[in-house]
Design a protein around this motif. Structure first.
Motif, PDB file in Angstrom:
ATOM      1  N   MET A  88      38.903 -22.784 -32.639  1.00  0.00           N
ATOM      2  CA  MET A  88      37.999 -22.682 -33.781  1.00  0.00           C
ATOM      3  C   MET A  88      36.607 -22.213 -33.339  1.00  0.00           C
ATOM      4  O   MET A  88      35.957 -21.424 -34.012  1.00  0.00           O
ATOM      5  N   HIS A  89      36.167 -22.746 -32.161  1.00  0.00           N
ATOM      6  CA  HIS A  89      34.857 -22.394 -31.615  1.00  0.00           C
ATOM      7  C   HIS A  89      34.808 -20.892 -31.300  1.00  0.00           C
ATOM      8  O   HIS A  89      33.866 -20.192 -31.681  1.00  0.00           O
ATOM      9  N   LEU A  90      35.863 -20.409 -30.613  1.00  0.00           N
ATOM     10  CA  LEU A  90      35.933 -18.980 -30.269  1.00  0.00           C
ATOM     11  C   LEU A  90      36.015 -18.143 -31.544  1.00  0.00           C
ATOM     12  O   LEU A  90      35.324 -17.115 -31.670  1.00  0.00           O
ATOM     13  N   ALA A  91      36.823 -18.593 -32.502  1.00  0.00           N
ATOM     14  CA  ALA A  91      36.991 -17.847 -33.752  1.00  0.00           C
ATOM     15  C   ALA A  91      35.668 -17.763 -34.511  1.00  0.00           C
ATOM     16  O   ALA A  91      35.313 -16.693 -35.027  1.00  0.00           O
ATOM     17  N   SER A  92      34.913 -18.861 -34.545  1.00  0.00           N
ATOM     18  CA  SER A  92      33.646 -18.819 -35.287  1.00  0.00           C
ATOM     19  C   SER A  92      32.631 -17.934 -34.565  1.00  0.00           C
ATOM     20  O   SER A  92      31.844 -17.234 -35.196  1.00  0.00           O
ATOM     21  N   TYR A  93      32.712 -17.942 -33.226  1.00  0.00           N
ATOM     22  CA  TYR A  93      31.822 -17.068 -32.453  1.00  0.00           C
ATOM     23  C   TYR A  93      32.139 -15.594 -32.769  1.00  0.00           C
ATOM     24  O   TYR A  93      31.234 -14.803 -33.072  1.00  0.00           O
ATOM     25  N   LEU A  94      33.438 -15.258 -32.713  1.00  0.00           N
ATOM     26  CA  LEU A  94      33.850 -13.868 -32.951  1.00  0.00           C
ATOM     27  C   LEU A  94      33.567 -13.438 -34.390  1.00  0.00           C
ATOM     28  O   LEU A  94      33.061 -12.335 -34.623  1.00  0.00           O
ATOM     29  N   ALA A  95      33.852 -14.314 -35.338  1.00  0.00           N
ATOM     30  CA  ALA A  95      33.727 -13.934 -36.745  1.00  0.00           C
ATOM     31  C   ALA A  95      32.278 -14.045 -37.239  1.00  0.00           C
ATOM     32  O   ALA A  95      31.754 -13.096 -37.832  1.00  0.00           O
ATOM     33  N   LEU A  96      31.629 -15.189 -36.975  1.00  0.00           N
ATOM     34  CA  LEU A  96      30.305 -15.413 -37.567  1.00  0.00           C
ATOM     35  C   LEU A  96      29.183 -14.795 -36.735  1.00  0.00           C
ATOM     36  O   LEU A  96      28.298 -14.130 -37.264  1.00  0.00           O
ATOM     37  N   ASP A  97      29.234 -15.033 -35.402  1.00  0.00           N
ATOM     38  CA  ASP A  97      28.151 -14.507 -34.553  1.00  0.00           C
ATOM     39  C   ASP A  97      28.285 -12.992 -34.365  1.00  0.00           C
ATOM     40  O   ASP A  97      27.320 -12.252 -34.488  1.00  0.00           O
ATOM     41  N   LEU A  98      29.503 -12.560 -34.008  1.00  0.00           N
ATOM     42  CA  LEU A  98      29.690 -11.133 -33.657  1.00  0.00           C
ATOM     43  C   LEU A  98      30.144 -10.268 -34.819  1.00  0.00           C
ATOM     44  O   LEU A  98      30.020  -9.044 -34.750  1.00  0.00           O
ATOM     45  N   GLN A  99      30.672 -10.891 -35.832  1.00  0.00           N
ATOM     46  CA  GLN A  99      31.295 -10.164 -36.948  1.00  0.00           C
ATOM     47  C   GLN A  99      32.281  -9.122 -36.422  1.00  0.00           C
ATOM     48  O   GLN A  99      32.322  -7.980 -36.884  1.00  0.00           O
TER      49      GLN A  99
END
Ligand code: HEM
Length: 120
Positions: A1-12
């Protein structure tokens, strides 16, 4: 979830930002290494793997200590400072790891004795 939120929210999902981010914030690499180390542990966290790997299961799962230390450093570096939040979580992590020291020392002693190093 942490990696997914980083990829989706931080990096888009922009991979070019990822490379820039990794070079600017190398603590991300530590998080990635910790995640990679946790992967085989997740895959082998079942009775079939325990039976198949026998004694090696325990050896493999000692990687959790390496992952925990890397994640701790990753966490600390993401904040960059030792404040009350980082100090609290690192102290809790340190105390939890300390409880495992006697078991690890006796496991190390068993390996040392069985390897024959002392018999010569
Ligand atoms: C591919 C793997 C990972 C990536 C890309 C990654 C990325 C990041 C980033 C960018 C931050 C800073 C967030 C911010 O600027 O606010 C962060 C913080 C953090 N990471 Fe990771 N991380 C990874 C793996 C892990 C793992 C395996 C753990 C723990 C087992 C972990 C635990 C934490 C914690 C506790 C924080 C601080 C709290 C937070 O901001 O969410 N990370 N990570």
């Amino acid at each position: 979830m942490h990696l997914a939120s980083y990829l989706a929210l931080d990096l888009q999902f922009d991979i070019s930002i990822f490379w820039r981010d990794v070079t600017r914030r190398p603590f991300i690499i530590l998080g990635m290494v910790a995640l990679v180390l946790l992967f085989p542990l997740a895959v082998t966290s079942n009775r079939i793997s325990m039976r198949g790997l026998k004694r090696n299961w325990k050896r493999l799962h000692r990687l959790v200590y390496v992952a925990a230390v890397l994640a701790g450093i990753h966490f600390f570096l993401s904040f960059k400072t030792l404040n009350s939040t980082t100090a609290f979580y690192l102290t809790v992590m340190g105390l939890v790891l300390l409880t495992r020291v006697p078991a690890l020392v006796s496991a190390g002693r068993r390996v040392f004795t069985h390897s024959g190093a002392r018999r010569s």
